[in-house]
Design a protein around this motif. Structure first.
Motif, PDB file in Angstrom:
ATOM      1  N   LYS A   2       0.844  -1.187   0.000  1.00 33.33           N
ATOM      2  CA  LYS A   2       0.000   0.000   0.000  1.00 33.33           C
ATOM      3  C   LYS A   2       0.882   1.239   0.000  1.00 33.33           C
ATOM      4  O   LYS A   2       1.948   1.255   0.611  1.00 33.33           O
ATOM      5  N   THR A   3       0.391   2.267  -0.676  1.00 37.60           N
ATOM      6  CA  THR A   3       1.110   3.529  -0.731  1.00 37.60           C
ATOM      7  C   THR A   3       0.147   4.652  -0.400  1.00 37.60           C
ATOM      8  O   THR A   3      -0.944   4.728  -0.970  1.00 37.60           O
ATOM      9  N   MET A   4       0.526   5.528   0.507  1.00 36.81           N
ATOM     10  CA  MET A   4      -0.287   6.684   0.862  1.00 36.81           C
ATOM     11  C   MET A   4       0.142   7.864  -0.007  1.00 36.81           C
ATOM     12  O   MET A   4       1.339   8.138  -0.130  1.00 36.81           O
ATOM     13  N   LEU A   5      -0.832   8.536  -0.610  1.00 37.72           N
ATOM     14  CA  LEU A   5      -0.568   9.693  -1.453  1.00 37.72           C
ATOM     15  C   LEU A   5      -1.336  10.896  -0.917  1.00 37.72           C
ATOM     16  O   LEU A   5      -2.383  10.732  -0.285  1.00 37.72           O
ATOM     17  N   THR A   6      -0.839  12.081  -1.202  1.00 38.31           N
ATOM     18  CA  THR A   6      -1.504  13.321  -0.810  1.00 38.31           C
ATOM     19  C   THR A   6      -1.573  14.226  -2.028  1.00 38.31           C
ATOM     20  O   THR A   6      -0.563  14.464  -2.696  1.00 38.31           O
ATOM     21  N   THR A   7      -2.756  14.747  -2.302  1.00 34.83           N
ATOM     22  CA  THR A   7      -2.941  15.632  -3.449  1.00 34.83           C
ATOM     23  C   THR A   7      -2.528  17.059  -3.100  1.00 34.83           C
ATOM     24  O   THR A   7      -2.280  17.380  -1.933  1.00 34.83           O
ATOM     25  N   HIS A   8      -2.506  17.918  -4.112  1.00 37.26           N
ATOM     26  CA  HIS A   8      -2.164  19.330  -3.886  1.00 37.26           C
ATOM     27  C   HIS A   8      -3.196  20.031  -3.002  1.00 37.26           C
ATOM     28  O   HIS A   8      -2.913  21.076  -2.429  1.00 37.26           O
ATOM     29  N   THR A   9      -4.389  19.449  -2.858  1.00 37.13           N
ATOM     30  CA  THR A   9      -5.419  20.034  -1.998  1.00 37.13           C
ATOM     31  C   THR A   9      -5.321  19.523  -0.563  1.00 37.13           C
ATOM     32  O   THR A   9      -6.091  19.948   0.294  1.00 37.13           O
ATOM     33  N   GLY A  10      -4.388  18.587  -0.324  1.00 30.34           N
ATOM     34  CA  GLY A  10      -4.231  18.017   1.007  1.00 30.34           C
ATOM     35  C   GLY A  10      -5.049  16.756   1.241  1.00 30.34           C
ATOM     36  O   GLY A  10      -5.018  16.182   2.329  1.00 30.34           O
ATOM     37  N   VAL A 107      -7.205  13.950  -7.026  1.00 29.60           N
ATOM     38  CA  VAL A 107      -6.976  12.509  -6.988  1.00 29.60           C
ATOM     39  C   VAL A 107      -6.497  11.981  -8.333  1.00 29.60           C
ATOM     40  O   VAL A 107      -5.544  11.201  -8.399  1.00 29.60           O
ATOM     41  N   SER A 108      -7.127  12.393  -9.410  1.00 25.96           N
ATOM     42  CA  SER A 108      -6.770  11.833 -10.720  1.00 25.96           C
ATOM     43  C   SER A 108      -5.320  12.134 -11.086  1.00 25.96           C
ATOM     44  O   SER A 108      -4.600  11.252 -11.568  1.00 25.96           O
ATOM     45  N   TRP A 109      -4.863  13.346 -10.840  1.00 24.98           N
ATOM     46  CA  TRP A 109      -3.480  13.696 -11.177  1.00 24.98           C
ATOM     47  C   TRP A 109      -2.481  12.920 -10.327  1.00 24.98           C
ATOM     48  O   TRP A 109      -1.479  12.404 -10.814  1.00 24.98           O
ATOM     49  N   GLU A 110      -2.755  12.836  -9.031  1.00 28.60           N
ATOM     50  CA  GLU A 110      -1.836  12.119  -8.137  1.00 28.60           C
ATOM     51  C   GLU A 110      -1.843  10.620  -8.436  1.00 28.60           C
ATOM     52  O   GLU A 110      -0.793   9.974  -8.435  1.00 28.60           O
ATOM     53  N   PHE A 111      -3.021  10.082  -8.719  1.00 28.14           N
ATOM     54  CA  PHE A 111      -3.155   8.663  -9.050  1.00 28.14           C
ATOM     55  C   PHE A 111      -2.437   8.362 -10.363  1.00 28.14           C
ATOM     56  O   PHE A 111      -1.711   7.370 -10.483  1.00 28.14           O
ATOM     57  N   LEU A 112      -2.610   9.218 -11.361  1.00 36.01           N
ATOM     58  CA  LEU A 112      -1.912   9.041 -12.635  1.00 36.01           C
ATOM     59  C   LEU A 112      -0.404   9.097 -12.420  1.00 36.01           C
ATOM     60  O   LEU A 112       0.340   8.301 -13.006  1.00 36.01           O
ATOM     61  N   GLY A 113       0.060   9.999 -11.589  1.00 35.54           N
ATOM     62  CA  GLY A 113       1.491  10.071 -11.286  1.00 35.54           C
ATOM     63  C   GLY A 113       1.997   8.787 -10.658  1.00 35.54           C
ATOM     64  O   GLY A 113       3.085   8.303 -10.991  1.00 35.54           O
ATOM     65  N   TYR A 114       1.210   8.208  -9.763  1.00 34.35           N
ATOM     66  CA  TYR A 114       1.586   6.933  -9.140  1.00 34.35           C
ATOM     67  C   TYR A 114       1.709   5.842 -10.199  1.00 34.35           C
ATOM     68  O   TYR A 114       2.684   5.088 -10.220  1.00 34.35           O
ATOM     69  N   VAL A 115       0.716   5.751 -11.085  1.00 33.14           N
ATOM     70  CA  VAL A 115       0.735   4.721 -12.139  1.00 33.14           C
ATOM     71  C   VAL A 115       1.919   4.954 -13.079  1.00 33.14           C
ATOM     72  O   VAL A 115       2.591   4.005 -13.487  1.00 33.14           O
ATOM     73  N   ALA A 116       2.213   6.197 -13.399  1.00 34.04           N
ATOM     74  CA  ALA A 116       3.359   6.508 -14.270  1.00 34.04           C
ATOM     75  C   ALA A 116       4.669   6.094 -13.610  1.00 34.04           C
ATOM     76  O   ALA A 116       5.558   5.541 -14.280  1.00 34.04           O
TER      77      ALA A 116
END
Length: 127
Positions: A2-10, A107-116
């Motif tokens: 599992k990986t925890m991510l945080t978006t630019h909105t927090g 979420v979409s931008w951060e999630f896409l970055g994770y997949v990339a």
């Protein structure tokens, strides 16, 4: 893993690979997606996500297909992503779908970055 991510909105969310026992929550997730988003995700008119599609998203035995799920900190499934690579694992395509009530949080931008990053780590040169 599992990986925890945080978006630019927090907004914080966790990403992990899909598992076979995730089929019911993925099916429920798609009831919170707009018809337009379903059309973009599946590249055609889809009113309901079929059992076969859900199986493909949760039980893929294909080593070139990688399915990911994103969960909010309260455990709600908020997004799904698929990375499908060619047989040589050099080029891939990504499909992401975000729950309607979790849009505009980054979420979409951060999630896409994770997949990339995942693709890059696994030698997929372009997506």
């Amino acid at each position: 893993m599992k990986t925890m991510l945080t978006t630019h909105t927090g907004f914080r969310f966790e990403v992990r690979r899909a598992r076979p026992d995730d089929e019911p929550i993925v099916a429920e997730f798609f009831t919170h997606v707009t018809p337009e988003d379903l059309r973009f995700r599946f590249l055609g008119a889809v009113k309901e996500v079929s059992h076969e599609r859900l199986v493909a998203m949760t039980r893929s035995d294909d080593p070139h297909v990688h399915n990911f799920l994103a969960f909010s900190t309260d455990g709600m499934l908020i997004a799904v992503a698929t990375l499908a690579a060619d047989p040589a694992d050099r080029h891939g395509e990504v499909a992401i779908c975000i729950r309607e009530d979790r849009k505009h949080l980054g979420v979409s931008w951060e999630f896409l970055g994770y997949v990339a990053r995942y693709a890059d780590d696994h030698g997929i040169e372009t997506i």
